[in-house]
Each structure stands twice: as structure tokens, then as C-alpha cells.
Design a protein around this motif. Structure first.
Motif, mmCIF file in Angstrom:
data_model
loop_
_atom_site.group_PDB
_atom_site.id
_atom_site.type_symbol
_atom_site.label_atom_id
_atom_site.label_comp_id
_atom_site.label_asym_id
_atom_site.label_seq_id
_atom_site.Cartn_x
_atom_site.Cartn_y
_atom_site.Cartn_z
ATOM 1 N N LYS A 56 0.821 -1.216 0.000
ATOM 2 C CA LYS A 56 0.000 0.000 0.000
ATOM 3 C C LYS A 56 0.856 1.268 0.000
ATOM 4 N N GLY A 57 2.164 1.095 0.033
ATOM 5 C CA GLY A 57 3.050 2.267 -0.027
ATOM 6 C C GLY A 57 3.272 2.882 1.338
ATOM 7 N N PRO A 58 4.232 3.799 1.431
ATOM 8 C CA PRO A 58 4.558 4.413 2.723
ATOM 9 C C PRO A 58 3.493 5.425 3.152
ATOM 10 N N ASP A 59 3.467 5.724 4.432
ATOM 11 C CA ASP A 59 2.558 6.741 4.975
ATOM 12 C C ASP A 59 3.148 8.116 4.638
ATOM 13 N N ARG A 60 2.629 8.716 3.583
ATOM 14 C CA ARG A 60 3.219 9.976 3.103
ATOM 15 C C ARG A 60 2.779 11.184 3.916
ATOM 16 N N GLU A 61 1.990 10.934 4.973
ATOM 17 C CA GLU A 61 1.667 12.038 5.889
ATOM 18 C C GLU A 61 2.844 12.328 6.824
ATOM 19 N N LEU A 62 3.791 11.393 6.878
ATOM 20 C CA LEU A 62 4.970 11.610 7.727
ATOM 21 C C LEU A 62 6.033 12.282 6.862
ATOM 22 N N PRO A 63 6.380 13.527 7.189
ATOM 23 C CA PRO A 63 7.208 14.312 6.269
ATOM 24 C C PRO A 63 8.555 13.676 5.910
ATOM 25 N N ALA A 64 9.280 13.184 6.884
ATOM 26 C CA ALA A 64 10.608 12.637 6.570
ATOM 27 C C ALA A 64 10.480 11.355 5.749
ATOM 28 N N SER A 92 11.812 -6.136 3.919
ATOM 29 C CA SER A 92 10.689 -6.920 4.423
ATOM 30 C C SER A 92 9.412 -6.418 3.779
ATOM 31 N N LEU A 93 8.683 -7.317 3.145
ATOM 32 C CA LEU A 93 7.454 -6.921 2.444
ATOM 33 C C LEU A 93 6.231 -7.374 3.221
ATOM 34 N N LYS A 94 5.355 -6.421 3.492
ATOM 35 C CA LYS A 94 4.084 -6.764 4.129
ATOM 36 C C LYS A 94 3.016 -6.641 3.041
ATOM 37 N N LEU A 95 2.354 -7.759 2.730
ATOM 38 C CA LEU A 95 1.331 -7.742 1.676
ATOM 39 C C LEU A 95 -0.026 -7.397 2.299
ATOM 40 N N GLU A 96 -0.116 -6.148 2.718
ATOM 41 C CA GLU A 96 -1.317 -5.697 3.429
ATOM 42 C C GLU A 96 -2.596 -5.849 2.606
ATOM 43 N N GLY A 97 -2.448 -5.620 1.298
ATOM 44 C CA GLY A 97 -3.626 -5.651 0.433
ATOM 45 C C GLY A 97 -4.280 -7.024 0.355
ATOM 46 N N ALA A 98 -3.532 -8.077 0.750
ATOM 47 C CA ALA A 98 -4.080 -9.433 0.658
ATOM 48 C C ALA A 98 -4.886 -9.809 1.896
ATOM 49 N N ASP A 99 -4.909 -8.934 2.886
ATOM 50 C CA ASP A 99 -5.618 -9.231 4.132
ATOM 51 C C ASP A 99 -7.114 -9.398 3.869
ATOM 52 N N MET A 105 -7.021 -8.972 -1.637
ATOM 53 C CA MET A 105 -6.462 -9.184 -2.967
ATOM 54 C C MET A 105 -6.217 -10.687 -3.183
ATOM 55 N N PRO A 106 -6.521 -11.223 -4.360
ATOM 56 C CA PRO A 106 -6.271 -12.653 -4.599
ATOM 57 C C PRO A 106 -4.787 -12.989 -4.412
ATOM 58 N N SER A 107 -4.541 -14.215 -3.966
ATOM 59 C CA SER A 107 -3.166 -14.619 -3.653
ATOM 60 C C SER A 107 -2.251 -14.562 -4.870
ATOM 61 N N ASP A 108 -2.771 -14.900 -6.027
ATOM 62 C CA ASP A 108 -1.942 -14.857 -7.246
ATOM 63 C C ASP A 108 -1.424 -13.445 -7.511
ATOM 64 N N GLU A 109 -2.325 -12.484 -7.350
ATOM 65 C CA GLU A 109 -1.927 -11.082 -7.562
ATOM 66 C C GLU A 109 -0.878 -10.653 -6.535
ATOM 67 N N ALA A 110 -1.118 -11.040 -5.287
ATOM 68 C CA ALA A 110 -0.185 -10.663 -4.223
ATOM 69 C C ALA A 110 1.185 -11.298 -4.467
ATOM 70 N N ALA A 111 1.178 -12.568 -4.926
ATOM 71 C CA ALA A 111 2.446 -13.251 -5.203
ATOM 72 C C ALA A 111 3.188 -12.556 -6.339
ATOM 73 N N ALA A 112 2.427 -12.058 -7.324
ATOM 74 C CA ALA A 112 3.057 -11.338 -8.434
ATOM 75 C C ALA A 112 3.702 -10.048 -7.933
ATOM 76 N N LEU A 113 3.058 -9.398 -6.952
ATOM 77 C CA LEU A 113 3.647 -8.192 -6.357
ATOM 78 C C LEU A 113 4.954 -8.534 -5.630
ATOM 79 N N ALA A 114 4.928 -9.658 -4.922
ATOM 80 C CA ALA A 114 6.142 -10.076 -4.200
ATOM 81 C C ALA A 114 7.292 -10.286 -5.188
ATOM 82 N N ALA A 137 -1.988 -19.622 4.487
ATOM 83 C CA ALA A 137 -1.795 -20.987 3.992
ATOM 84 C C ALA A 137 -1.927 -21.025 2.482
ATOM 85 N N GLU A 138 -2.736 -20.138 1.929
ATOM 86 C CA GLU A 138 -2.928 -20.102 0.482
ATOM 87 C C GLU A 138 -1.890 -19.182 -0.181
ATOM 88 N N LEU A 139 -1.666 -18.053 0.477
ATOM 89 C CA LEU A 139 -0.808 -17.015 -0.100
ATOM 90 C C LEU A 139 0.682 -17.401 -0.107
#
Lengths: 313, 261
Positions: A56-64, A92-99, A105-114, A137-139
């Protein structure tokens, strides 16, 4: 009277684990002394610091943080930028969108992101689960398949789902896994025993002993890590000897200190600085308790903790 | 407190199978028993070749090499009355996994085996007896002190003398059992290593009773501080009891599968 050192070394040591593709791999574990007791014996490998990104990208509300990731818009760009953070040993990748409780997000899509992230990263990669045993277990097996040749660590093999993850990740695709238990020393050992009984050799798995932010029941986590480490060394218990990886970022950035706005709590100062301090204090305490690797989100925290490690080892 | 040390007792010439295998230099039955004992948690293997007056030296060397070459230099207890055979065995012994144990010395006729241990940098099992059964713990302690003094005088480290309080058969010497346990506690309090052949206690009892007696006595002896025992690691009930005692005494961390480890 002259001081005579009496080194406390152990006949057993923490197992070494190497991850990352050939030529870019890092190794950790291997030590036979208590955390940072470099005066007892040389520390085999220094503890590692990982930098965490999310799909989901970094929290761009944090200026630094926004400034650090400025111009990095795609996930590949964000991954490549994260790898430039001084002191970062792995990504370290957190696939938050797959939660499943979020975008699911479908596991195939998340795996492609990884795969995208792994290709863009010059550092070894660790992929965190989504805190849902069924989805993991699926992802994670799909991530393992997508990351062939990357020799990545896939976290979150739990009591409920370790079998499928272990078989797919380690046996089929040659990745490493993280055996995750929630601040429970007996379960931590049991899970390692079960993984070993599947024929998974030491060196192919790490422990994730739980997580918590400093001040939030943290002493349970710290004492668990410490007891695991002491039993691993002093009782030569090989079921407790895999290195421990502690993801700090998620908890450190989810507590009140890191969330409430400066407008609501002006006396607390800028929110970003508070989050960094939560990360640093939690990570330093985890390392002192025995974590062999910590995962942080903010480049300032990464740099500070890396410096702390370099000074102590 | 260190982990309880198990010395597997099953390679013993009192067993007809082993006796024949030793006589014929037949590897298979010996390797089979060695593997079974190691798989079940033995740290040391006892290699008892009997009196072996005729060919003891050659036989012991053959046995030591056979076991160590097949089982990653497993540490051994060399068990025979033939001193030359012990020395010959040590000559070919690989120490990478632990010193050899000489089984055994006492304060009487076999005192000289302590010298043998000192000269060969070995561990020695030292029976706290001289002639026959010690009368009481005062006598046991006197023998223990004699041997300790003798060994240390020869430069033997006290941790390389493992004192055996002499297990007594319950049928006939029931009243001596409490003293036996108390003596283990005394050795432990003195910081000395102790070892016992606990199955002697159930000698003469019906077959179905022996496992219960052996395992209960073992648990009680471990609680008193016994460091090591010569026992049958393939007795699953006995091994389960040892593992459980280790958990209760907090020497090994509990996990649901602890009995499988």
C-alpha cells in the motif's frame, strides 16, 4: 589486583541461516554467547536490520518518510528506494492488500507483487504474512513459487498452517520459513519440533516469537525471547536454536504514541518522531533480549538501530 | 544442573546374542543394538566384553572402532576386568565427542583403574565399595574419599571420577534403599558426579514388576541429584520417566512432543 575475565561461552550455538539470492545473501545467527556479550566470545554474525515496505506504499503524511520515498511511486520503485536506506540488511514486504479483513487481494496477484519487489530489490527479501492463517496458507505457497531462486524468508508458518507452508516453501521451492508463535515459549519449541519432524533441516527456518510494542505487554515478549535464548544455549536445546526474527514496525506504529496527531497532543511533539522513538526503543529491547533480526519501517529507525548494533558487536 | 547422562547398557557379554557376536566378530547384532540405544537417547554406550582374558586387547579395539566409525565417534564406556584391553581400547579411541569412561574401579582390588584413568585422561566409574556391600553411608563416604584423594593425587580432575553408590537389590535389602538415595544427595551436595546401574535394584522381581520399580527408582535418584545412569534406553517407559523428570526439574523446556525428542 588484576582483573581476570571469566568468559561465559556455551558449547552450543544459535543455528546460522542464510537468505537472499546467490551473491547477495546475508547470514545471521551462529553465536554462542548471550546477546551482545562480545566480551565473552566474538559474535559470529551481527543481528540484522530489515526495512519494511507495504504494497500500500509508505505513509506519506509523515514528512521525513515522504521525503525519503519522494519520486518512488510504483511498488518496484519503493522497494528499490528502501534498499538504499543506510543500515538496512534486508527488505521486508508486508502484503497488506491481501488481508481478507481489508482489500482481500487474490493470492496470485499478491504473489506477483512479491515477485516485482524481489526483482527490484538488491537486498535479500523477507515476506510477512497477513495475520490470517487461512489466507497465509494459500498465499505463502504462491509467494514461494513466485520467488523461486530468491531464497527468501516467508514468515508466519503457525501451528494451524505450518505443514502446507513448510512443504511448499522449503521442500518445493527452496525458500526459508519463519515459525510463528504468539509469546508462548512451549509452543515456540513445539512448532520447531513439528517442523523438524517434517524433515525440514536446521538452517531453513527461523523463529518469530511474537511481537508487541514497548510499554504494551512488552515484558512478556522480552522474557520469552530471553528464555528461549538461554535454553537454546545453556541446555543445548536444538529445538530452540533457530535465530529469532522480530517484526517491530507493525506494533510500534499502531500504538497511541505513534497515531495521535500533534494537533490533539501538542505537548507530545511531532507524530513522526514519536513513531521513530517507539520503533527504536522496542527494537533495542528486542535485540538486548536476544532477537537476531528486527524489522523496522522508518529509515531513521533503521539507521539508528544499525549504528547501535555496529557499536556493540 | 546439567542434563542427565544415559549410558546404554545393552552391549553386554551377559547377553547370549552379544556374547556370540563378540566371539565371532559379527558386526550386525552389535551395530543394531548400538543404533537402537542411540536413537532412544543414549549419550554413551557401554561396551562390555566380559573378562576377555585371551584376546581382550584385540577385541576391545575391534569394538571401539566398530562403534565409533559407525556412529560418529560415539563416546564409550569400556567395560572389562582386563586392564590391558582397556588401555588397548583407549589407544584407538576418538575423543571428539567425549572422553572414554573406564568401567570400573573401586576402593579395593580395582583401585588401580583410577590410575589407569589418570594416565589416559579418561573418566572412571568409581564404586564406593571395597569388599562386598558397604555397611552404611559412612563406609560409602570413606571409600569415596579414599578414591577421590588417590585420583586427585595422580592429577585426575574430580569431575572425571563418577562415583557409584552401589545399587542394592530391593528384595533382601529393602531397608538400605533410603540410604542409597541419601548418598546420591550427599555426592550431589559435594559437587561430585554420580552414576548408578539402577536396574540392579529390581533383580529377582517378576518381569512385569521390574519396569515400574526401575523407573520409579530412577526418578527418585534423579531428584536426589544423580548425574548419570547405566540403563536400558530401549525401555520406553523408563525413558519417558527420565524425560519427564528433566521437564519437572526444569532442565529441559516442555513442548507437547517432548516424549518424542
Amino acid at each position: 589486583m588484576t582483573f581476570k575475565p571469566d568468559p561465559q561461552t556455551f558449547a552450543s550455538s544459535i543455528k546460522e541461516v542464510s537468505f537472499g539470492p546467490e551473491g547477495a545473501a546475508v547470514t545471521f545467527g551462529g553465536s554462542n554467547v548471550l546477546p551482545f556479550y562480545a566480551f565473552d566470545a566474538p559474535i559470529a554474525h551481527k543481528p540484522l536490520v530489515g526495512i519494511e515496505i507495504s504494497d500500500k506504499g509508505p505513509d506519506r503524511e509523515l514528512p521525513a518518510l515522504a521525503a525519503f520515498y519522494d519520486g518512488a511511486n510504483t511498488l518496484s520503485e519503493i522497494a528499490a528506494r528502501a534498499c538504499t536506506a543506510p543500515g538496512a540488511d534486508f527488505l521486508s514486504l508486508k502484503l497488506e492488500g491481501a488481508d481478507p479483513n481489508g482489500d482481500n487481494m487474490p493470492s496470485d496477484e499478491a504473489a506477483a507483487l512479491a515477485k516485482e519487489v524481489a526483482d527490484a530489490s538488491v537486498l535479500p527479501l523477507l515476506v510477512q504474512g497477513v495475520d490470517n492463517v487461512d489466507k497465509d496458507a494459500e498465499l505463502l505457497p504462491k509467494v514461494a513459487e513466485a520467488l523461486q531462486g530468491k531464497n527468501a524468508i516467508l514468515m508466519s508458518a503457525k501451528e494451524e498452517n505450518y505443514k502446507g507452508i513448510a512443504v511448499a516453501a522449503v521442500t518445493a521451492y527452496g525458500q526459508k520459513i519463519g515459525a510463528e508463535s504468539a509469546v508462548d515459549i512451549n509452543l515456540a519449541k513445539q512448532l520447531n519440533v513439528l517442523i523438524a519432524q517434517m524433515g525440514i533441516q536446521q538452517g531453513n527456518y527461523v523463529m518469530h516469537l511474537g511481537n508487541s510494542a514497548a510499554g504494551y505487554g512488552f515484558e512478556y515478549l522480552a522474557s520469552t525471547i530471553e528464555r528461549v535464548k538461554i535454553a537454546a544455549l545453556s541446555q543445548n536445546d536444538d529445538a530452540l536454536q533457530p535465530p529469532a526474527v522480530t517484526p517491530v514496525a507493525g506494533d510500534a506504529w499502531s500504538v497511541k504514541e505513534s497515531l495521535v496527531s500533534e494537533a490533539d497532543f501538542p505537548e507530545w511533539g511531532p507524530r513522526e518522531q514519536r513513531g521513530i522513538e517507539m520503533e527504536i526503543s522496542t527494537a533495542a529491547a528486542c535485540l538486548a533480549s536476544g532477537s537476531d533480526a528486527v524489522i523496522l519501517r522508518h529509515p531513521s529507525s533503521v539507521e539508528t538501530i544499525a549504528k547501535l548494533i555496529a557499536e556493540l558487536v | 544442573m546439567d542434563k542427565f547422562i544415559i549410558i546404554g547398557e545393552r552391549i553386554h557379554c551377559i547377553s547370549p546374542v552379544i556374547k556370540e557376536a563378540l566371539a565371532n566378530r559379527d558386526e550386525a547384532p552389535i551395530l543394531e543394538r548400538a543404533k537402537a540405544q542411540l536413537d532412544s537417547g543414549a549419550t554413551y554406550l557401554d561396551l562390555n566384553i566380559g573378562p576377555a582374558e585371551r584376546d581382550g586387547e584385540e577385541l576391545m579395539q575391534w569394538g571401539v572402532k566398530l562403534l565409533q566409525e559407525n556412529f560418529d565417534n560415539v563416546p564409550l564406556a569400556l567395560d572389562t576386568a582386563n586392564q590391558k584391553a582397556i588401555v588397548a581400547g583407549i589407544e584407538v579411541y576418538n575423543r571428539s565427542k567425549g572422553k572414554p569412561i573406564i568401567n570400573s574401579a573401586d576402593a579395593g582390588d580395582r583401585l588401580d583403574n583410577i590410575r589407569l584413568a589418570a594416565e589416559n585422561d579418561a573418566i572412571v566409574i568409581a564404586l564406593c565399595s571395597k569388599q562386598g556391600v558397604p555397611r552404611d553411608n559412612e563406609e560409602r563416604m570413606q571409600y569415596c574419599q579414599e578414591m577421590l584423594e588417590y585420583g586427585m593425587g595422580l592429577g585426575l580432575d574430580e569431575s572425571d571420577m563418577w562415583f557409584d553408590p552401589l545399587t542394592l537389590v530391593i528384595k533382601g535389602m529393602q531397608e538400605k534403599q533410603v540410604e542409597f538415595l541419601e548418598f546420591i544427595r550427599q555426592l550431589s551436595d559435594m559437587g561430585l558426579m554420580s552414576v548408578a546401574g539402577l536396574s540392579n535394584a529390581s533383580n529377582g522381581m517378576p518381569k512385569e514388576v521390574r519396569p515400574t520399580v526401575d523407573s520409579v527408582l530412577t526418578a527418585m535418584a534423579i531428584e536426589c541429584g544423580l548425574s548419570a545412569a547405566i540403563l536400558n534406553p530401549n525401555d520406553k517407559h523408563l525413558m519417558d520417566v527420565v524425560k519427564t523428570a528433566e521437564v519437572i526439574l526444569n532442565r529441559t523446556l516442555y513442548a507437547d512432543s517432548y516424549l518424542e525428542l
